[in-house]
Design a protein around this motif. Sequence first.
Motif, PDB file in Angstrom:
ATOM      1  N   LEU A  46       0.849  -1.247   0.108  1.00  0.00           N
ATOM      2  CA  LEU A  46       0.052   0.011  -0.015  1.00  0.00           C
ATOM      3  C   LEU A  46       0.920   1.163  -0.066  1.00  0.00           C
ATOM      4  O   LEU A  46       0.686   2.234  -0.687  1.00  0.00           O
ATOM      5  CB  LEU A  46      -0.949   0.014   1.193  1.00  0.00           C
ATOM      6  N   SER A  47       2.052   1.278   0.747  1.00  0.00           N
ATOM      7  CA  SER A  47       2.806   2.464   0.867  1.00  0.00           C
ATOM      8  C   SER A  47       3.547   2.631  -0.509  1.00  0.00           C
ATOM      9  O   SER A  47       3.454   3.785  -0.980  1.00  0.00           O
ATOM     10  CB  SER A  47       3.816   2.283   1.955  1.00  0.00           C
ATOM     11  N   VAL A  48       3.998   1.608  -0.778  1.00  0.00           N
ATOM     12  CA  VAL A  48       4.390   1.621  -2.367  1.00  0.00           C
ATOM     13  C   VAL A  48       3.409   2.406  -3.570  1.00  0.00           C
ATOM     14  O   VAL A  48       3.727   3.105  -4.331  1.00  0.00           O
ATOM     15  CB  VAL A  48       5.091   0.495  -2.960  1.00  0.00           C
ATOM     16  N   ARG A  49       2.274   1.684  -3.419  1.00  0.00           N
ATOM     17  CA  ARG A  49       1.236   2.267  -4.288  1.00  0.00           C
ATOM     18  C   ARG A  49       0.917   3.732  -4.075  1.00  0.00           C
ATOM     19  O   ARG A  49       0.703   4.690  -5.241  1.00  0.00           O
ATOM     20  CB  ARG A  49      -0.102   1.627  -4.150  1.00  0.00           C
ATOM     21  N   ILE A  50       0.961   4.059  -2.776  1.00  0.00           N
ATOM     22  CA  ILE A  50       0.874   5.706  -2.653  1.00  0.00           C
ATOM     23  C   ILE A  50       2.082   6.534  -2.977  1.00  0.00           C
ATOM     24  O   ILE A  50       1.742   7.676  -3.646  1.00  0.00           O
ATOM     25  CB  ILE A  50       0.588   5.653  -0.845  1.00  0.00           C
ATOM     26  N   GLU A  51       3.142   5.849  -2.739  1.00  0.00           N
ATOM     27  CA  GLU A  51       4.350   6.424  -3.011  1.00  0.00           C
ATOM     28  C   GLU A  51       4.502   6.775  -4.655  1.00  0.00           C
ATOM     29  O   GLU A  51       4.784   7.848  -5.010  1.00  0.00           O
ATOM     30  CB  GLU A  51       5.752   5.947  -2.749  1.00  0.00           C
TER      31      GLU A  51
ATOM     32  N   PHE B  51       1.517   9.630  -5.448  1.00  0.00           N
ATOM     33  CA  PHE B  51       1.437  10.877  -4.951  1.00  0.00           C
ATOM     34  C   PHE B  51       2.916  11.272  -5.032  1.00  0.00           C
ATOM     35  O   PHE B  51       3.089  12.381  -4.800  1.00  0.00           O
ATOM     36  CB  PHE B  51       0.696  10.726  -3.741  1.00  0.00           C
ATOM     37  N   GLY B  52       3.940  10.372  -5.282  1.00  0.00           N
ATOM     38  CA  GLY B  52       5.176  10.994  -5.431  1.00  0.00           C
ATOM     39  C   GLY B  52       5.870  11.373  -3.816  1.00  0.00           C
ATOM     40  O   GLY B  52       6.602  12.257  -3.687  1.00  0.00           O
ATOM     41  N   VAL B  53       5.196  10.649  -2.688  1.00  0.00           N
ATOM     42  CA  VAL B  53       5.850  10.684  -1.408  1.00  0.00           C
ATOM     43  C   VAL B  53       6.471   9.608  -0.990  1.00  0.00           C
ATOM     44  O   VAL B  53       6.368   8.616  -1.603  1.00  0.00           O
ATOM     45  CB  VAL B  53       4.729  11.234  -0.410  1.00  0.00           C
TER      46      VAL B  53
END
Length: 88
Positions: free
Chosen positions: A44-49, A52-54
């Motif tokens: 999930l964190s990788v998908r968010i990264e 959204f580029g964070v």
Amino acid sequence: MTDEIRAFIIHSLSEMNYDVTHIDQDTVLGPAGADLESLALAELSVRIEDRFGVRFEDEEAEKLVAMTVAEFAQAVAERLESAPAAGR
């Protein structure tokens, strides 16, 4: 912006084969709610990264598992807001 992020989180969980029927902004990501295991939280964190580029550091995983969907979305939004100030 946080509404868009929350929607993306829930959509991502659905794509990851989690039942999102009862997941809302107050659902905890970890065992007390969505029951994400460490690998799922990492995905999930990788998908968010990617979306959204964070960035989230590995050391933050313990903190993320205790967050609600809304708190996680807010953390992403805050990183997006601070990105221009950091020279992005």
